[in-house]
Design an enzyme around this catalytic site. Sequence first.
Site: not given
Ligand code: CIR
Length: 275
Positions: A62, A67-68, A87, A138, A170, A269
């Site tokens: 991932d 962004e996360d 992650r 999360r 999110h 993201c």
């Molecule tokens: C996750 O589940 O963490 C990733 N597959 C997708 C994250 C998407 N992030 C976002 O929209 N900020």
Amino acid sequence: MISYAICRDLPQSFSNCVTAVDLSQSAIDITLARQQHDDYVKVLKEHVENVIQVSADEDHPDCCFVEDTCVVVKDTAVVNQLGHVSRQKEIGPNAEALKQVPTLKTIVYMKDMDEEATLDGGDCMLVGDHLYVGLSARTNEQGAKVLEKAFSSSCKVVTITALKDSPTLHLKCLVTQVNEDTLVACSNPAGKELIQEIKQKSGIDYSVIFVPDSVPANILALGSDFVVIQKNFPESERILVEELTEKRGIQLKALDMSELIKADGALTCCSVLIP
Ligand code: CIR
């Protein structure tokens, strides 16, 4: 005006991403996913002066969802402790990339401020001097508190609870900002509830453009007159063209992100934007 963007290449292991989508019914086409991500990076490079492109990490499927991994407000960045344990080790190279941004004076690690804190950047939306932080599976209250402390002199952190016990991944899956006055949100009940809480807690009567689908509620504003939107959602696209281009003179670029959507990804993201 965005001065810097950080993005990260999509690994070959991308199909092993964390996702709520049943990939046995709808497998990810990795070549197409790469193409779609390349198209996205190309648009970033056309509209942002400095794009820092971090290499992919095959151990972290991932990793392209940068962004996360951090939240930036003015001259301060918080490197997050991500909410999904698989992650959490993505952050290292992204924190190094932040160090290349000359306007950032302070970079702090969430984990050092509170070991129990978790937060994904997808739950954070900065609109003017309000940073909305959605509690989710999360992002926990401790995570929101760390941001409140780190950004105490630069913005007002507003904790949003509407999605706390919902299946929505999110906050930004349902609402994103066009500019300081205008938001785009999904018109489903969860989207409406979210907007109600945002307006009520901030006391700001944002202008809200509602679209019927959740995926295109996630738009990427690259400055005041250019916005990236999702392709393949005709009714939402029609509304966005009418509201953004025809009424507000904003140029739109529609990108097909079908393979990233299968990974629960969207437009915001895949980058961290720094004005
Ligand atoms: C996750 O589940 O963490 C990733 N597959 C997708 C994250 C998407 N992030 C976002 O929209 N900020």
